[in-house]
Motif scaffolding. Structure first.
Motif, PDB file in Angstrom:
ATOM      1  N   ARG A 123       0.838  -1.198   0.000  1.00  0.00           N
ATOM      2  CA  ARG A 123       0.000   0.000   0.000  1.00  0.00           C
ATOM      3  C   ARG A 123       0.880   1.257   0.000  1.00  0.00           C
ATOM      4  NH1 ARG A 123      -3.071   2.767   3.793  1.00  0.00           N
ATOM      5  NH2 ARG A 123      -2.388   1.432   5.498  1.00  0.00           N
ATOM      6  N   GLN A 124       1.954   1.234   0.764  1.00  0.00           N
ATOM      7  CA  GLN A 124       2.866   2.378   0.796  1.00  0.00           C
ATOM      8  C   GLN A 124       3.537   2.580  -0.561  1.00  0.00           C
ATOM      9  OE1 GLN A 124       5.322   1.173   4.141  1.00  0.00           O
ATOM     10  NE2 GLN A 124       4.297   2.609   5.506  1.00  0.00           N
ATOM     11  N   ARG A 125       3.833   1.470  -1.247  1.00  0.00           N
ATOM     12  CA  ARG A 125       4.446   1.562  -2.570  1.00  0.00           C
ATOM     13  C   ARG A 125       3.484   2.216  -3.565  1.00  0.00           C
ATOM     14  NH1 ARG A 125       5.774  -3.900  -3.779  1.00  0.00           N
ATOM     15  NH2 ARG A 125       7.380  -3.632  -2.196  1.00  0.00           N
ATOM     16  N   ALA A 126       2.202   1.871  -3.435  1.00  0.00           N
ATOM     17  CA  ALA A 126       1.194   2.475  -4.311  1.00  0.00           C
ATOM     18  C   ALA A 126       1.066   3.959  -4.032  1.00  0.00           C
ATOM     19  CB  ALA A 126      -0.149   1.776  -4.117  1.00  0.00           C
ATOM     20  N   VAL A 127       1.047   4.331  -2.756  1.00  0.00           N
ATOM     21  CA  VAL A 127       0.970   5.741  -2.381  1.00  0.00           C
ATOM     22  C   VAL A 127       2.168   6.496  -2.948  1.00  0.00           C
ATOM     23  CG1 VAL A 127       1.121   7.348  -0.435  1.00  0.00           C
ATOM     24  CG2 VAL A 127      -0.416   5.384  -0.307  1.00  0.00           C
ATOM     25  N   GLN A 128       3.335   5.891  -2.872  1.00  0.00           N
ATOM     26  CA  GLN A 128       4.542   6.512  -3.417  1.00  0.00           C
ATOM     27  C   GLN A 128       4.410   6.746  -4.919  1.00  0.00           C
ATOM     28  OE1 GLN A 128       8.129   4.285  -2.704  1.00  0.00           O
ATOM     29  NE2 GLN A 128       9.403   5.638  -3.940  1.00  0.00           N
TER      30      GLN A 128
END
Length: 202
Positions: free
Chosen positions: A132-137
């Motif tokens: 999820r953090q990778r997507a936000v990035q």
């Protein structure tokens, strides 16, 4: 000598890909409808018309399947948003507005996608936090690239403001998913654009 093909003329690799795709399709609907927590592997297998043993040939568990569904949703959305930004006028305000509009429009075009990306992925637990953090990035970088040098007067803050913009978009979509009476999409878009303009002073 065995040919590695079944009665339908499919190779072992093709059978595996077919089962995997059927599970992804089943999960896309069931995770969004019944929810991640309530969707068992048995139910997924029944919907995909495969055995429980075949499930574990494709995925290590429900979380692994949710990761694959989520990442596909994110990839499709990133492509749609990038395309919209690329076709927009060159000024930063127009590019970001195009990106915001496409993000909200594309994600809500299929409510299953909106629910998986903004609600069910959180219910899948800490195991998907990194994804999820990778997507936000990824979405944050799109906003930063769209701004270019237009807000160079905010050294060190542009990234944080872009991150906050992504957070605001996610919360607006969670509201849309959970609301008994969903707000009109143009209201969501104009709200997000207003937040962007206030953040970046455009």
């Amino acid at each position: 000598m065995t040919t590695g093909r079944d009665y339908r003329g499919m190779t072992a690799e093709q059978r595996l890909a077919d089962r995997r795709e059927r599970l992804l399709t089943a999960a896309y609907t069931l995770f969004a409808a019944a929810g991640f927590t309530a969707t068992t592997i048995e139910r997924l297998c029944a919907s995909a018309r495969i055995s429980n043993r075949a499930f574990y040939e494709c995925f290590t568990g429900r979380e692994d399947l949710m990761r694959a569904v989520y990442e596909r949703c994110v990839e499709e959305t990133l492509l749609a948003v990038s395309k919209a930004i690329g076709e927009a006028p060159a000024d930063a305000d127009s590019r970001v507005r195009a990106g915001i509009s496409e993000y909200i429009t594309f994600v809500t075009r299929d409510s299953r996608r909106a629910r998986i990306m903004h609600l069910e992925v959180r219910r899948a637990g800490d195991i998907l936090t990194t994804h999820r953090q990778r997507a936000v990035q990824g979405f944050t970088e799109i906003i930063e690239e769209s701004l270019g040098d237009a807000h160079g007067g905010l050294p060190g803050r542009t990234h944080l403001l872009a991150l906050g913009m992504v957070g605001a978009l996610q919360e607006l979509l969670i509201e849309w998913v959970l609301a008994d009476e969903r707000p009109p999409l143009d209201h969501l878009i104009e709200t997000a654009v207003h937040i962007f303009r206030r953040c970046f002073g455009s």
